[in-house]
Design a protein around this motif. Sequence first.
Motif, short mmCIF file in Angstrom:
data_model
loop_
_atom_site.label_atom_id
_atom_site.label_comp_id
_atom_site.label_asym_id
_atom_site.label_seq_id
_atom_site.Cartn_x
_atom_site.Cartn_y
_atom_site.Cartn_z
N ALA A 153 0.83 -1.20 0.00
CA ALA A 153 0.00 0.00 0.00
C ALA A 153 0.87 1.25 0.00
O ALA A 153 0.58 2.23 -0.71
CB ALA A 153 -0.93 -0.01 1.21
N THR A 154 1.94 1.24 0.78
CA THR A 154 2.86 2.37 0.80
C THR A 154 3.57 2.51 -0.54
O THR A 154 3.71 3.62 -1.07
CB THR A 154 3.89 2.18 1.93
OG1 THR A 154 3.22 2.12 3.18
CG2 THR A 154 4.89 3.32 1.95
N ALA A 155 4.04 1.41 -1.08
CA ALA A 155 4.72 1.44 -2.37
C ALA A 155 3.80 2.00 -3.45
O ALA A 155 4.21 2.81 -4.29
CB ALA A 155 5.21 0.04 -2.74
N ALA A 156 2.53 1.57 -3.44
CA ALA A 156 1.57 2.03 -4.44
C ALA A 156 1.32 3.53 -4.31
O ALA A 156 1.23 4.24 -5.32
CB ALA A 156 0.27 1.26 -4.31
N LEU A 157 1.20 4.03 -3.09
CA LEU A 157 0.96 5.45 -2.90
C LEU A 157 2.17 6.28 -3.35
O LEU A 157 2.02 7.34 -3.95
CB LEU A 157 0.64 5.74 -1.43
CG LEU A 157 0.35 7.21 -1.07
CD1 LEU A 157 -0.71 7.80 -1.98
CD2 LEU A 157 -0.06 7.33 0.39
N CYS A 158 3.37 5.78 -3.09
CA CYS A 158 4.59 6.49 -3.54
C CYS A 158 4.65 6.55 -5.06
O CYS A 158 5.03 7.57 -5.64
CB CYS A 158 5.83 5.82 -2.97
SG CYS A 158 6.08 6.09 -1.20
N ARG A 159 4.28 5.45 -5.71
CA ARG A 159 4.25 5.45 -7.17
C ARG A 159 3.17 6.39 -7.70
O ARG A 159 3.37 7.10 -8.71
CB ARG A 159 4.01 4.03 -7.69
CG ARG A 159 5.16 3.05 -7.43
CD ARG A 159 5.00 1.78 -8.24
NE ARG A 159 3.82 1.02 -7.87
CZ ARG A 159 3.81 0.04 -6.97
NH1 ARG A 159 4.92 -0.29 -6.33
NH2 ARG A 159 2.69 -0.61 -6.69
N GLU A 160 2.05 6.44 -7.03
CA GLU A 160 0.97 7.33 -7.41
C GLU A 160 1.40 8.80 -7.31
O GLU A 160 1.14 9.61 -8.22
CB GLU A 160 -0.23 7.07 -6.51
CG GLU A 160 -1.43 7.96 -6.73
CD GLU A 160 -2.54 7.70 -5.73
OE1 GLU A 160 -3.22 8.65 -5.33
OE2 GLU A 160 -2.71 6.52 -5.32
N LEU A 161 2.07 9.16 -6.23
CA LEU A 161 2.56 10.51 -6.06
C LEU A 161 3.61 10.87 -7.13
O LEU A 161 3.64 11.99 -7.63
CB LEU A 161 3.16 10.68 -4.66
CG LEU A 161 2.18 10.59 -3.48
CD1 LEU A 161 2.94 10.63 -2.16
CD2 LEU A 161 1.14 11.70 -3.54
N ALA A 162 4.44 9.88 -7.49
CA ALA A 162 5.45 10.12 -8.51
C ALA A 162 4.82 10.37 -9.87
O ALA A 162 5.27 11.24 -10.63
CB ALA A 162 6.42 8.93 -8.56
N ARG A 163 3.80 9.60 -10.21
CA ARG A 163 3.11 9.79 -11.50
C ARG A 163 2.47 11.16 -11.56
O ARG A 163 2.50 11.84 -12.59
CB ARG A 163 2.08 8.70 -11.72
CG ARG A 163 2.66 7.34 -12.05
CD ARG A 163 1.60 6.40 -12.59
NE ARG A 163 0.57 6.13 -11.58
CZ ARG A 163 0.63 5.13 -10.71
NH1 ARG A 163 1.68 4.30 -10.69
NH2 ARG A 163 -0.35 4.95 -9.83
N ALA A 164 1.87 11.60 -10.45
CA ALA A 164 1.21 12.90 -10.42
C ALA A 164 2.23 14.04 -10.56
O ALA A 164 1.87 15.15 -11.00
CB ALA A 164 0.42 13.05 -9.13
N ASP A 165 3.47 13.77 -10.18
CA ASP A 165 4.53 14.79 -10.21
C ASP A 165 5.28 14.80 -11.54
O ASP A 165 6.07 15.70 -11.79
CB ASP A 165 5.51 14.53 -9.08
CG ASP A 165 6.52 15.66 -8.90
OD1 ASP A 165 6.12 16.82 -8.98
OD2 ASP A 165 7.71 15.35 -8.68
N ALA A 166 5.02 13.79 -12.36
CA ALA A 166 5.77 13.67 -13.63
C ALA A 166 5.37 14.75 -14.63
O ALA A 166 4.24 15.24 -14.64
CB ALA A 166 5.51 12.29 -14.22
#
Length: 266
Positions: free
Chosen positions: A253-266
């Motif tokens: 769940a933490t890994a998924a949220l970190c990836r989600e935040l990264a995509r939004a920042d791309a």
Amino acid sequence: MSAPQIGILLREWRAARRLSQLDLALEAGLSSRHLSYVETGKAKPSREAIERLAEALEMPLRERNELLVAAGYAPRYGEAPLDAPSLTQVRRAVDLLLVQQEPYPAFLVDRRWNILGANRAAARVNRFLLDGRDSPHRNMIRHFFDPADLRGAVANWNEVAAELIRHLHGALRTAPGDPHARALLDEALSYPGVPARWRRRELDAAPAPLLTVAFRKHDRELRFFSTITTFATPRDVTLDELRIESCFAEDEATAALCRELARADA
């Protein structure tokens, strides 16, 4: 004759390391009588003796320099600023380590917990936890103890804060004469909600094998554990005091949220 500064420093360090004069003399390859004379000002130690005492006391490089100066010698270890040309390769290595930690946070921190650098993931997670705001501090202790910073988002704050206090007490033991270490510990203890018992160093408290920091925000939870990277056998005060803290997701769940935040920042 009053004890010289070097005598005061040696006694402070012996007390911090819980060593008698005999213990320290044996470890440094000196006679206990000579060490006694050094501490009382009846004898001036050689530069070699000072360096052997510093090694036996496991002193950081900054404090080894101070011991040499107190004995009347020039400091041995340089202290180049982090942006000095001589540290160009070091900065490149640090930048590489920070970038490679994406999409998880990583920080470059000095021994006083000041944040000297961080990757983009650290900024993303901080803004997520602070509702889009940047942290008001550039110090890891203040991040976790100031109610206006990350403290309100830490689900297991008592556990994390107790461990940080333990580290601050340990830092003061490592450098008993460092006024900055004492000031930072006093500041942490002054924040609201800090138990009075934390003012005393708990000698029998065994640290947990792995500390998880749990954040909770907007019904989402992030759980991280950290590793610390230091420079091997540094010969410079700046490098001796640097460490890289790398955070890792404890669950998917933490890994998924970190990836989600990264995509939004791309």
